[in-house]
Structures are given as C-alpha cells and as structure tokens.
Design a protein around this motif. Structure first.
Motif, short mmCIF file in Angstrom:
data_model
loop_
_atom_site.label_atom_id
_atom_site.label_comp_id
_atom_site.label_asym_id
_atom_site.label_seq_id
_atom_site.Cartn_x
_atom_site.Cartn_y
_atom_site.Cartn_z
N ALA A 95 -52.00 36.80 -10.11
CA ALA A 95 -53.35 36.95 -10.54
C ALA A 95 -53.60 36.33 -11.84
O ALA A 95 -52.76 36.15 -12.76
N ALA A 97 -57.20 36.02 -15.10
CA ALA A 97 -58.48 35.77 -15.38
C ALA A 97 -58.28 35.50 -16.90
O ALA A 97 -57.35 35.72 -17.68
N TYR A 157 -61.43 45.77 -17.01
CA TYR A 157 -60.92 45.24 -16.18
C TYR A 157 -61.71 44.24 -15.67
O TYR A 157 -61.07 42.93 -15.01
N LEU A 196 -46.30 41.13 -18.29
CA LEU A 196 -46.86 40.22 -19.22
C LEU A 196 -48.39 40.05 -18.79
O LEU A 196 -49.23 39.68 -20.03
N SER A 197 -48.99 40.46 -17.76
CA SER A 197 -50.34 40.46 -17.73
C SER A 197 -51.12 41.46 -18.58
O SER A 197 -52.18 41.38 -18.88
N VAL A 201 -53.29 43.71 -24.31
CA VAL A 201 -54.22 44.79 -24.06
C VAL A 201 -54.13 45.64 -25.07
O VAL A 201 -53.17 46.35 -25.05
C1 KAL Z 1 -57.64 48.17 -17.15
C2 KAL Z 1 -56.35 47.24 -17.59
C3 KAL Z 1 -56.12 46.74 -18.88
C4 KAL Z 1 -56.12 45.35 -18.82
C5 KAL Z 1 -57.33 44.15 -18.39
C6 KAL Z 1 -57.12 43.25 -17.87
C7 KAL Z 1 -55.87 42.87 -17.23
C8 KAL Z 1 -55.92 41.58 -16.39
C9 KAL Z 1 -55.04 41.24 -15.51
C10 KAL Z 1 -54.78 39.72 -15.43
C11 KAL Z 1 -53.91 39.26 -14.18
C12 KAL Z 1 -54.40 39.34 -16.67
C13 KAL Z 1 -54.53 37.68 -17.34
O1 KAL Z 1 -54.79 37.03 -16.47
C14 KAL Z 1 -53.98 37.40 -18.79
C15 KAL Z 1 -54.25 36.19 -18.90
O2 KAL Z 1 -55.56 35.57 -19.44
C16 KAL Z 1 -53.39 35.69 -20.03
N1 KAL Z 1 -51.88 35.73 -19.89
C17 KAL Z 1 -51.14 34.69 -19.23
O3 KAL Z 1 -51.62 33.67 -19.12
C18 KAL Z 1 -49.67 35.00 -18.87
C19 KAL Z 1 -48.70 33.95 -19.66
C20 KAL Z 1 -49.61 34.82 -17.45
C21 KAL Z 1 -48.30 34.91 -16.84
O4 KAL Z 1 -50.32 35.86 -17.01
C22 KAL Z 1 -51.07 35.85 -15.70
N2 KAL Z 1 -51.53 36.68 -15.29
O5 KAL Z 1 -50.84 34.69 -15.26
C23 KAL Z 1 -55.52 46.91 -16.48
C24 KAL Z 1 -53.92 47.56 -16.48
C25 KAL Z 1 -53.95 49.07 -16.82
C26 KAL Z 1 -53.05 47.15 -15.47
C27 KAL Z 1 -52.89 45.61 -15.21
C28 KAL Z 1 -52.15 45.01 -16.34
C29 KAL Z 1 -53.54 45.20 -14.11
C30 KAL Z 1 -53.09 43.68 -13.74
O6 KAL Z 1 -53.97 43.28 -12.80
O7 KAL Z 1 -52.32 43.08 -14.14
#
Ligand code: KAL
Length: 256
Positions: A95, A97, A157, A196-197, A201
């Motif tokens: 995933a 964003a 989210y 890491l996601s 936060v």
């Molecule tokens: C309500 C919650 C709090 C967190 C809010 C949003 C979480 C979104 C998940 C999304 C997948 C995160 C990102 O895409 C982060 C990105 O912008 C920056 N990070 C990265 O690029 C890293 C390096 C890579 C490895 O990450 C990705 N995703 O590629 C939700 C919480 C309580 C539960 C969560 C964390 C849910 C979830 O969907 O992961």
C-alpha cells in the motif's frame, strides 16, 4: 500446527522485520512452506535478502517486482513459473499514499495522490491476481491486507481508507471470478501494528492505547497473530472461505 509442506507462496511487501508481510512469511515458514519474496526496487532488496537468509534452512527465491509496472508484473510471474512451476498462494501486503495526503482533510486530496494510492494499494491486487492465476495450476489462495479505515472513517487515514474500500470490493469481485479455478481471495483487516507504514504517525500511541482500552481482548495484535491467520487462509482448513474480510484486531471492529 497446519502443514504447508511442499507448497509455495509468494510474499509481496516485506519492508523490514516489523512488516506484517514478514510476520506472514515467518508463519508460512514455520508451517513448512517454500517462500518467494518480491521487492519493489533495489533499495529494498538488501533488507529482504537479509531477512530471507535469516530463515532456518532457507530455500527461498527473491524476485524484483514494482506493482505499478505491468511489465514488471509479467516478468516477475514468468520468472516464478520458470523457477518453481506452480504456486499455491500470494500474500499481497502492499500500500502507499503520499505523506501529505495522510493529514488534514480528505476533501483536499489531489487527483494525482488519489490515483497513485489506488494504483499501488488496490489495482495492484487485481493485476497480481491475474498474473498469479496463470501460475496456480492446482488452485490457490490469495490474501491481502486491509484496515478498518476501509469500512469507517478513521482520523487521518483519508485516501488510504478509500483505497482500502476499493481493495475490499476488489477481493469480492476477484473471489467471484477466480472461484471456478479453485482460487480463493480474502483479506485480513489487521489491528494497528507499528510497521514502517505507521512511521511518522504522530498519534500512533493514542491509537494503540484506544485498542487496549476498548477492544474485547484489551490488547493490540502482533505480526505473528496476523501471520498465523494468513496461514489459516492459505491452508485447506479455510477451503470453504472466499471473498471474506477476516478481522485480526482483538475484536475492535465490533465495538460501536
Ligand atoms: C489511521 C492510521 C494512522 C496512519 C495513517 C495513515 C497510514 C497510511 C498507510 C500508508 C500505506 C502509509 C504510507 O504510504 C507512508 C508513506 O507515505 C511514507 N512511507 C514510505 O514510503 C515507506 C518508506 C514505505 C515502506 O511505506 C510504504 N507504505 O510503501 C492507520 C494506522 C492505525 C494503521 C496503519 C498503519 C494502516 C496501514 O494501512 O498501514
């Protein structure tokens, strides 16, 4: 313990040892399965290789696959077919964003940010399922990861909630299409886990605390628990289940 000996599973989306994908990989390994890991780019390769090598008696394959590229997906599954013949399941744990879209109001989401999140987080399952179908000669099981924010509004989210809603609907439509090939498609809605996601936060501790206070089990879930539930969905014990969203969240989703 369930045995998946002699079966091969593709795990997509390991970023580090905290990843839910890694929890799933460890549970699959414990069940005796053979593993194939995919990684999006060279930056992630080394970490995935180190983790894969840390598994006892490693018999694992690594393949590069950026799920936003149809060419990568085709190459990746062709390479898997060439190396192992057929597979029995895929764990889709991917995933994304943009950071700036995960704060403030959903109404301010940009077109580009929305489309990127849908592409990586929801459409990728459709593309992966299509490729995987060609390598699942004996049927199989596809498991993806979602979060409660796909069903209800959760603070911050935002567009990820909308992407997860699309992902969950895709699970149902894919389950309907692939059922005739004995391929099952399900999702796990995991409670919050510090991956890491979740990094960066601000109020993550508050979210974890609320689960401890309100969830029926009065505690948070672990990668291992999600991993073991995934093994159930990958195994014959769940052979009558498809199109389902299994909440592995200490029961939090039943609370009003
Ligand atoms: C309500 C919650 C709090 C967190 C809010 C949003 C979480 C979104 C998940 C999304 C997948 C995160 C990102 O895409 C982060 C990105 O912008 C920056 N990070 C990265 O690029 C890293 C390096 C890579 C490895 O990450 C990705 N995703 O590629 C939700 C919480 C309580 C539960 C969560 C964390 C849910 C979830 O969907 O992961």
């Amino acid at each position: 313990m369930i045995s998946l000996k002699g079966k091969t599973f593709v795990v997509m989306g390991v970023a580090n040892f905290r990843s839910i994908a890694w929890g799933i990989a460890q549970s699959l390994h414990t069940a005796g399965a053979n593993l194939i890991f995919t990684y999006a780019n060279e930056r992630l390769e080394k970490g995935v290789r180190e983790l894969a090598d840390s598994l006892e008696n490693p018999n694992t394959i690594l393949v590069q696959c950026d799920v936003t590229s149809d060419e990568d997906l085709a190459k990746c599954f062709a390479s898997i077919k060439e190396q192992v013949g057929s597979i029995h399941g895929v764990a889709h744990c991917i995933a994304f964003a943009n950071k700036e879209d995960l704060k403030g109001e959903f109404v301010d989401t940009s077109r580009a940010g929305y489309l990127l999140s849908q592409d990586v987080s929801a459409y990728s399952l459709v593309a992966v399922a299509r490729e995987a179908k060609a390598v699942m000669a004996e049927g199989g099981s596809i498991v993806t990861l979602t979060y409660l924010g796909g069903e209800r509004v959760m603070q911050n989210y935002n567009l990820m909630g909308v992407s997860k809603a699309a992902l969950e609907a895709s699970v149902r439509y894919l389950a309907n299409d692939l059922g005739k090939y004995n391929i099952r498609v399900n999702s796990i809605s995991a409670g919050p886990i510090r991956t890491l996601s979740a990094k960066g936060v601000g109020d993550f501790n508050t979210i974890l605390k609320e689960i401890e206070e309100k969830a029926p089990l009065r505690r948070n879930v672990t990668q291992e628990e999600v991993g073991d539930s995934a093994v159930f969905l990958f195994s014959d014990l769940s052979r009558g289940i498809t199109g389902e969203n299994l909440h592995v969240d200490s029961g939090y989703h039943i609370m009003g």
